[in-house]
Design a protein around this motif. Sequence first.
Motif, PDB file in Angstrom:
ATOM      1  N   GLU A  89      83.045  51.413  -5.106  1.00  0.00           N
ATOM      2  CA  GLU A  89      82.050  52.015  -5.182  1.00  0.00           C
ATOM      3  C   GLU A  89      80.767  51.481  -4.824  1.00  0.00           C
ATOM      4  O   GLU A  89      79.765  51.878  -4.388  1.00  0.00           O
ATOM      5  N   ASP A 246      88.685  58.713   2.485  1.00  0.00           N
ATOM      6  CA  ASP A 246      88.423  59.966   1.873  1.00  0.00           C
ATOM      7  C   ASP A 246      89.177  60.276   0.556  1.00  0.00           C
ATOM      8  O   ASP A 246      90.250  60.377   0.736  1.00  0.00           O
ATOM      9  N   TRP A 247      88.599  60.215  -0.351  1.00  0.00           N
ATOM     10  CA  TRP A 247      89.186  60.532  -1.772  1.00  0.00           C
ATOM     11  C   TRP A 247      89.014  61.950  -2.170  1.00  0.00           C
ATOM     12  O   TRP A 247      89.498  62.172  -3.292  1.00  0.00           O
ATOM     13  N   THR A 248      88.493  62.599  -1.407  1.00  0.00           N
ATOM     14  CA  THR A 248      88.232  64.073  -1.678  1.00  0.00           C
ATOM     15  C   THR A 248      89.063  64.983  -1.532  1.00  0.00           C
ATOM     16  O   THR A 248      89.147  66.394  -1.527  1.00  0.00           O
ATOM     17  N   LYS A 249      90.434  64.745  -0.826  1.00  0.00           N
ATOM     18  CA  LYS A 249      91.145  65.584  -0.178  1.00  0.00           C
ATOM     19  C   LYS A 249      92.688  65.224  -0.741  1.00  0.00           C
ATOM     20  O   LYS A 249      93.523  64.993   0.358  1.00  0.00           O
TER      21      LYS A 249
END
Length: 730
Positions: A89, A246-249
């Motif tokens: 991050e 993409d860590w949101t899906k």
Amino acid sequence: MLVRLMAQRVLPRWRRFMIRVIPALVFIVPLMLPGLLRAAEAQAPIDRHALVTRHHPVLRQFDATNPLSVGNGEFAFTADVTGLQTFPEAFTNTTPLGTLSQWGWHSFPNPEGWSWEKFQHKEFDVFGRKVPYNDVPGNRRTPEINWLRGNPHRLHLGEIGFRLTKADGTPAGTNDLMDPQQTLDLWNGILRSRFRFDSRVVEVQTICHPTRDLLAVRVVSALLGDGRAKIRIRFPYGTGATVTADWTKPEAHTTRAVEFEPGTVEFVRTLDADKYSVRAAWSEGASLEAAGPHEFILKAGEGQDTLEFVCLFAPAPTTDRLPGFDEVKRAATEHWNRFWQTGGAIDLSGSADPRWRELERRIVLSQYLTAIQCSGSLPPQETGLTYNSWEGKFHLEMHWWHAAHFALWDRLPMLERSLGYYRKTLPQAIANAKRQGYTGARWSKMTDPSGIDSPSPVGPFLIWQQPHPIFYAELCYRAKGDRATLEEHREVIFQTAEFMASYAEWDSNRNQFVLGPVLQCAQEIFPKTNTLNPTFELTYWRWGLEKAQEWRERLGMPREPKWDRVLKHLAPLPTEQDKYLFAETATGTYTDRKWTDDHPSVTAALGLLPGPGVDPQVMRRTLDWIWENWNWPDTWGWDYPMLAMCAARVGDPEKAVSALLLDTPKNHYGINGHNYQRPGLTIYLPGNGGVLYAAAMMAAGWDGAPERNAPGFPDNGKWVVRWEGLRRAP
């Protein structure tokens, strides 16, 4: 009697000679000695170990702008100061930490059935003929355009980092790392990291296998045995965005862990229609547990202070034996020792000019970075195998800057690995040309393994990538000179030249063949609908068509009459005020100081190219004007080596060196050796490759160069350029 007489006459003369000469020698020899020593040193073999190791990148603090990578050209892993991807991050807005490969691509679902063939191409009038282009007027972004540009995209294959826990059970942050020191051992291909956490030392070695897409890691720390330092392995969904992950899906993909035997697991990954595998093995006593649908924790046994593990990334599950850490370390050491001990080398350490060290550093680090990022089986994207740029696609006009230098550094196989791409995608290039009413093969600009051109207001109109395959083939032939090389590249060369001849339009009012409109030249600021006869592209057309004719003659074939007709009648290079215009339609350049943004690509006509039809004196005046008047913040990383090559060819070596080191925002090279451009494009490998091509050319020379050592460097006594293993540039 005769001997006595000679002695009486000769010896006194000899004594008088020595009496006069010896004092002079006593005075002169000390003055000559430094030069004599430098000359002797220049003849000695370069100490390559000293050359390389004095430029090991070293970090002594957490630095989110200089992550370091290990790789092999097909696969690369980029780490933070812990040696792993522990704090990704922190790099979101700098240089994202990625694990990328040449085969790892992903596409989003396409329920609408969007395709290049169905895309509504815009027609442009070209000498009375309608020619379709996949243009994007106003750079608008419809869902269809976004999908076509963004698919397929390179895929982040998996994140491997530490899970560090403080004494109170909370996770560690970057400020909890004390006394970090990280060294990229270039000579052996080992990333060595050391830091303290809660007063405990953690030591890490991170290595990439030289021929397999495999990462090997050794961790030594007392924190392993008490569970405060563990290894986290997690897998993201795909995206063409800069972050590459993409860590949101989590619901959009699956990770299935299959254990074959104790200490080994296969992670089977499925993302929409794409699949790949990650096989991991670890040292005895360690164990793996799931921490989520796509996250796994590897921990050492109680009381253990050493943990070793390897991860093999592959497009499909494999049963191949996994090597241990020591085996990978030996293989990497042998590979990198051989890499540095063979091929070309440039040593500037004897120079008095204080700029030598920085130039040499850029040369050494660029060799490493292009080897691990740009030497694979596909042309690289501009950010290589580190993170995604331009939706993860690669740009064929940039392939020259990434990889042409390998030929000059006597590492031709590292260029040849990617040349099969042109043979593989030749049918698509022929289809590109046919759709527009041309013959031959038209190479795409922003593309992927398919060879399909992405919609864009700029890319489909570029033409300076068209002769590139001829240039690459010529580099191969200069190195090999055999019939097999001629046969290997003939079809790509002939189809490329056929398009180039077909693309040149006959202007009956001028009785000349012209280039454009419609076209976008390398200096992309000119409007595509009225740009005519850009100087660099005209020169490249001359060079490419003539070289294709030479290729036919080498094969015992007659010259192609159509190509010769274009060569004979191609428009002359445009000038204004006895300097070359960037394009025939770029009038006002020298009267109104217009068009001084973007690439000063006119200099490539006698720089990148040997300049058929270019007057060196006119080009020198052009270069001098650019030097004094250009908008440097608006340039790009490869512009500086382009200027250096031009300066060398027109006889201004001082300017050649100064161009490589020009103090401008986009000519900055970080601790890790990467060429910074701007936020979102923090690394730019065309700059690294350009430095290598220019430096090799300046040291070893070029066809027609002055016959002296290092003709592209100043002959002023301040530069001592020792080189070996380099090849002369065309």
